[in-house]
Scaffold this motif. Sequence first.
Motif, PDB file in Angstrom:
ATOM      1  N   MET A   1       0.776  -1.109   0.112  1.00  0.00           N
ATOM      2  CA  MET A   1       0.033  -0.038  -0.063  1.00  0.00           C
ATOM      3  C   MET A   1       0.806   1.334  -0.084  1.00  0.00           C
ATOM      4  O   MET A   1       0.738   2.287  -0.605  1.00  0.00           O
ATOM      5  CB  MET A   1      -0.876   0.128   1.216  1.00  0.00           C
ATOM      6  N   SER A   2       1.808   1.322   0.877  1.00  0.00           N
ATOM      7  CA  SER A   2       2.898   2.477   0.630  1.00  0.00           C
ATOM      8  C   SER A   2       3.472   2.623  -0.166  1.00  0.00           C
ATOM      9  O   SER A   2       3.912   3.542  -0.811  1.00  0.00           O
ATOM     10  CB  SER A   2       3.648   2.127   2.031  1.00  0.00           C
ATOM     11  N   ALA A   3       3.729   1.541  -1.052  1.00  0.00           N
ATOM     12  CA  ALA A   3       4.556   1.673  -2.345  1.00  0.00           C
ATOM     13  C   ALA A   3       3.471   2.507  -3.346  1.00  0.00           C
ATOM     14  O   ALA A   3       3.988   3.135  -4.152  1.00  0.00           O
ATOM     15  CB  ALA A   3       4.800   0.160  -2.892  1.00  0.00           C
ATOM     16  N   LEU A   4       2.182   1.999  -3.184  1.00  0.00           N
ATOM     17  CA  LEU A   4       1.208   2.843  -4.003  1.00  0.00           C
ATOM     18  C   LEU A   4       1.113   4.447  -3.773  1.00  0.00           C
ATOM     19  O   LEU A   4       1.380   5.148  -4.550  1.00  0.00           O
ATOM     20  CB  LEU A   4      -0.350   2.282  -3.798  1.00  0.00           C
ATOM     21  N   ILE A   5       1.193   4.689  -2.594  1.00  0.00           N
ATOM     22  CA  ILE A   5       0.983   6.129  -2.281  1.00  0.00           C
ATOM     23  C   ILE A   5       2.504   6.862  -2.799  1.00  0.00           C
ATOM     24  O   ILE A   5       2.525   7.786  -3.275  1.00  0.00           O
ATOM     25  CB  ILE A   5       1.010   6.116  -0.840  1.00  0.00           C
ATOM     26  N   ALA A   6       3.615   5.955  -2.551  1.00  0.00           N
ATOM     27  CA  ALA A   6       4.776   6.329  -3.018  1.00  0.00           C
ATOM     28  C   ALA A   6       4.869   6.811  -4.504  1.00  0.00           C
ATOM     29  O   ALA A   6       5.526   7.810  -4.807  1.00  0.00           O
ATOM     30  CB  ALA A   6       5.890   5.378  -2.699  1.00  0.00           C
ATOM     31  N   SER A   7       4.114   5.860  -5.212  1.00  0.00           N
ATOM     32  CA  SER A   7       4.264   6.125  -6.728  1.00  0.00           C
ATOM     33  C   SER A   7       3.167   7.294  -6.907  1.00  0.00           C
ATOM     34  O   SER A   7       3.621   8.205  -7.972  1.00  0.00           O
ATOM     35  CB  SER A   7       3.971   4.968  -7.560  1.00  0.00           C
ATOM     36  N   ASP A   8       2.375   7.440  -6.169  1.00  0.00           N
ATOM     37  CA  ASP A   8       1.427   8.678  -6.257  1.00  0.00           C
ATOM     38  C   ASP A   8       2.196   9.995  -6.279  1.00  0.00           C
ATOM     39  O   ASP A   8       2.279  10.890  -6.941  1.00  0.00           O
ATOM     40  CB  ASP A   8       0.401   8.631  -5.629  1.00  0.00           C
ATOM     41  N   ILE A   9       2.730  10.079  -5.174  1.00  0.00           N
ATOM     42  CA  ILE A   9       3.882  11.276  -4.647  1.00  0.00           C
ATOM     43  C   ILE A   9       4.876  11.379  -5.838  1.00  0.00           C
ATOM     44  O   ILE A   9       4.783  12.499  -6.255  1.00  0.00           O
ATOM     45  CB  ILE A   9       4.380  11.212  -3.576  1.00  0.00           C
ATOM     46  N   LEU A  10       5.268  10.300  -6.300  1.00  0.00           N
ATOM     47  CA  LEU A  10       6.487  10.501  -7.139  1.00  0.00           C
ATOM     48  C   LEU A  10       5.963  10.965  -8.424  1.00  0.00           C
ATOM     49  O   LEU A  10       6.463  12.001  -9.221  1.00  0.00           O
ATOM     50  CB  LEU A  10       7.242   9.089  -7.281  1.00  0.00           C
ATOM     51  N   SER A  11       4.690  10.655  -9.103  1.00  0.00           N
ATOM     52  CA  SER A  11       4.328  11.145 -10.285  1.00  0.00           C
ATOM     53  C   SER A  11       3.814  12.671 -10.100  1.00  0.00           C
ATOM     54  O   SER A  11       3.754  13.346 -11.237  1.00  0.00           O
ATOM     55  CB  SER A  11       2.697  10.300 -10.549  1.00  0.00           C
ATOM     56  N   LEU A  12       3.803  13.261  -9.004  1.00  0.00           N
ATOM     57  CA  LEU A  12       3.607  14.575  -8.804  1.00  0.00           C
ATOM     58  C   LEU A  12       4.692  15.433  -9.106  1.00  0.00           C
ATOM     59  O   LEU A  12       4.684  16.521  -9.430  1.00  0.00           O
ATOM     60  CB  LEU A  12       2.784  14.954  -7.460  1.00  0.00           C
ATOM     61  N   LEU A  13       5.927  14.830  -8.899  1.00  0.00           N
ATOM     62  CA  LEU A  13       6.930  15.669  -9.132  1.00  0.00           C
ATOM     63  C   LEU A  13       7.588  15.681 -10.461  1.00  0.00           C
ATOM     64  O   LEU A  13       7.512  14.644 -11.093  1.00  0.00           O
ATOM     65  CB  LEU A  13       7.944  15.163  -8.047  1.00  0.00           C
TER      66      LEU A  13
END
Lengths: 353, 178, 515
Positions: free
Chosen positions: C1-13
């Motif tokens: 799950m945290s990996a999903l959040i991580a990729s979400d955040i990464l896609s914003l940058l």
Amino acid sequence: MSTGFLTPIDAFTVIDLIFMSMLVVVGIAIVRLKDLFAVVMLSGVYSLVSAAWFVSLDAVDVAFTEAAVGAGISTVLMLGAMLLTARQAAPSKPARHWVALIVVCATGAALLYATVDMPSFGDPLSAPNAYIGLEYLKRTGAETGVPNVVSAVLASYRGYDTFGETTVILTAGLGVILILGLGGPAIKRKKPAAKTKAAKADQSKILGAHHVVLRVVSKMMIPVIIIYGAYVQFHGDFGPGGGFQAGLIIASAIILYALIYGIDAAKEAVPPSLVRLGAALGVLIYGGVGVINLLLGGNFLEYNILNPTHPAHGQELGIMFVEIGVLVTVASVMLIIFYGFTSRQPDIKDKDW
Amino acid sequence: MSSGIEFWQYLTGHFNYIVVITLMMTGLYIVISTGNLVKKLVGLGVFQTAVFQLYITMGKVTGGQPPILEGVHESATGEATKTVAEHGEAAATTAATHGEKAVQATISIAKTMDDVLVDGVLYSNPLPHVLILTAIVVGVATLAVGLALVVRIRESYGTIEEDELQEANYQHAKGTLS
Amino acid sequence: MSALIASDILSLLPAWVLMHAAALLVVTPLLSGPIALILSRGRLAWVWALGISAITFALSLVLYAQVLEHGSIMYVFGNWAPPVGITYNIDALNVLVLLIVAGMGLLSLINGLPSVMQEIEPKDQAPFFAAYMLCLAGLMGVAITGDAFNVFVFLEISSISTYILVAMGASKDRRALTSSFNYLILGTIGATFFVIGLGLVYMATGTLNMADITVQLRENGDSRVIRAAFAFIVIGLGLKTAMFPLHTWLPGAYSYSPTMVGTFLASTATKVAFYAMVRFIFGVFSTGEPFDGALLELVLAPMAVAAMIICSVQALYQMDLRKLLAYSSVAQLGYMLLGLSMGTAAGLSAGLLHMFNHALMKGALFMGLGIFGLCYGVRRVPDLAGLGKTMPVTAAAFTVSGLSLIGMPLTAGFVSKYYLIIAALERGWWWAVAAILASSVLAIFYVWKMVEMMYLRETPRAKSRAKKAHPKAPLLALIPLLILAMANVWFFFDASLPKGLTDAAAAALLGGGAS
């Protein structure tokens, strides 16, 4: 490498043996002496002999730096610190000697144990000489166009280490600013003619304040030294030299000026605030080159990007700029250190010398 | 007899290391045995310089030249740029594929004397020189900070002998207790 | 799950930031140092350092997200492919240390402003913050790099700036000078040993890239040179880690340094050196298994136990509060070394988890002391009397962190000690379990000494108090303390963040945890 019972001993071996025995003798003398002045001077001799040995070992850049740093700056610094502290070292307790002896024997034994598996001296096929080191020699000419491989590796292949090294110098400057201070700007800036009697007496202590020969000669020497510094800076691509050595030379020109004309005159010419700015600026120049590479789409310190059609020219350009950064920081920090130490009151009286 | 030959070979091939180790230990001995802070720093310098010598003797190649290439700057542009461009691409792909281990297939280790020649010339190893240039600078930076501290210690304690400093600190601690 | 959040955040940058996050993480604070020097106004330099620290922390979070997504990251300086150039190699272990350093760097800086304004002369404040930023950059540089010699360079950036920062405590107490000098001598001997070790490694392998050293060692096999190199590197880093009995520099350096420096060092410096030790023992030298094992069990484990017991006893006898915490730090380093010396994935993971938790608890304790010192000039144990009433919030946060130091349930300290005991039992090391328990009992005593003073003693007469500028705790100093105290509780209930990283790190290094 050695095949026969008696390896032929050539001139180089003899020279090496002479240097090594000199080093051992000087080292032992340092252990035994209590007079700090002698200890400090011998440590300068030790560095100088090391530098000479480095030349014989083909490490010309290192020799240059060791001579400038070990025999030059370090010795001057230690003499300066001695002037502010003490002349003699007290004899140390026997317990200390025993602790030292035990630690040294254990460490030395570990190293001697390792020598058995070490590659023979001068072996071109040993692991360190046949792998990455050789790779640099093979690539540098084509990839950077800089004949001095040491300069190329220092500023480009391992340029990030050198960025760190420049920061270390800045840190030393920060240390002296914080621990000793810079002693403020030049004191008698307004009216240099109206000196008090005390100030005059003070002035006369400065080496050669009334010595015409020194003044005239130094006036002629200082520009020459600075030009030599510039030569060392920009010739660093082709021969031994580079930003670090050049920075030391240029700083020494200003220190020479200060020794002959007095610290205040030097501070007027090169104010402490400027030196402080310079120390920061050099690191910023070095890092700035890296940041420009980033902005142009390359990696940090990827100089190729500076000239996409001729990457080797980009390399030359990048190396030149980072060496300027090194020069600025080194020269500035050396002056910071000089100003810092001279801002303190000497503790040893003249008659003690 | 054969052990004698072996020992002689060991000695001629390693005398430099033995001397360098002796010097290192001399420096370390000074650091630990003396209580004088300035002399401690001198010892540290001797110790570090001996380590520099360890690196530099390691990089020496018998019959080699200082690592300054002969006749490079005239020919550095033509065919040189091509190799760089190729290399640049290779490196870019390496950087782009995050998470993969280092790619180092391109570098071979020299096995014969022919491999170690660069355009027919034998050079000493530049890498130890580079590392030691960095180490010298770190050494002088440490020395500057150390001496600055010594000056301040002398100003506030009136001595630079470790035993007297410890005594002063101990007295101070006792003073705050009572 | 945290990996999903991580990729979400990464896609914003922006992609550029993601591409160069590793380099920016170190280069940003490194370049901010000289700029802080130029700013030359204390508060301005602080604001600048604060902004940079926040960016640094954000970048370390970005790297965390990237590691979660990709496993490990490599950054190539100058685009010179390794082993020719210098690289950054980042995996779970690096990220763990980077998070600690960046996070504690930020929190100590926020917490430190009032004390710096009080302790450091105005003209020195800007260079002070410059040195602080360089120290931060140096520590992160050690924690991130994949090049063995680069470790030395950045270790020295952080060390030299640490000597300076420690010496700045001289305005309060001149013993800061001798402590700093002592640290300088021992630290430089440590660094030189490390360089000797690297020289021997280079002699045997011909390379400096950590991954490549491992490859070459695997091909060339064991030799005397490698053994000596291993010993020198462990001793050199041991000096920097304050591994017992090489810890003599630590109590002085922690207790006489300026308040902010003490907080920052206690929660970061030895952790980074410990990280480097783990990296070299299990990463770089991973091929020399047999003799490593013997060395770990016969040399490191006894030293760890000795540190846990002897330094806890020393802490018990200290009346100077910061010295008490400093000795306790050496004892706590013993726990970490014990985990390391087990040589198993479970042990290493527990040791690393304790490193993370120790940063939280020691950071909070030093911050609490800093606030007490700022408001009431507290330095010694009796000075704490009655503070439970006069400064309830600070005292409560201090107590919670103290409980965590003991390893009480409901605090993070319990979790890591629990895993450490489990790992010791798995290894069959009953004596280690006994040592952990004994050391914890000693911790109860020395923490109780402080807690008792705060809550059960009457406030002494008011006239000896309140001579300081701050009658109550400044909010700026209090907030980081409260964050850390809450973290000490939070990571009891949900230790998944650090535990995930330490398990991944131990598995990557020892290969045991993955199966």
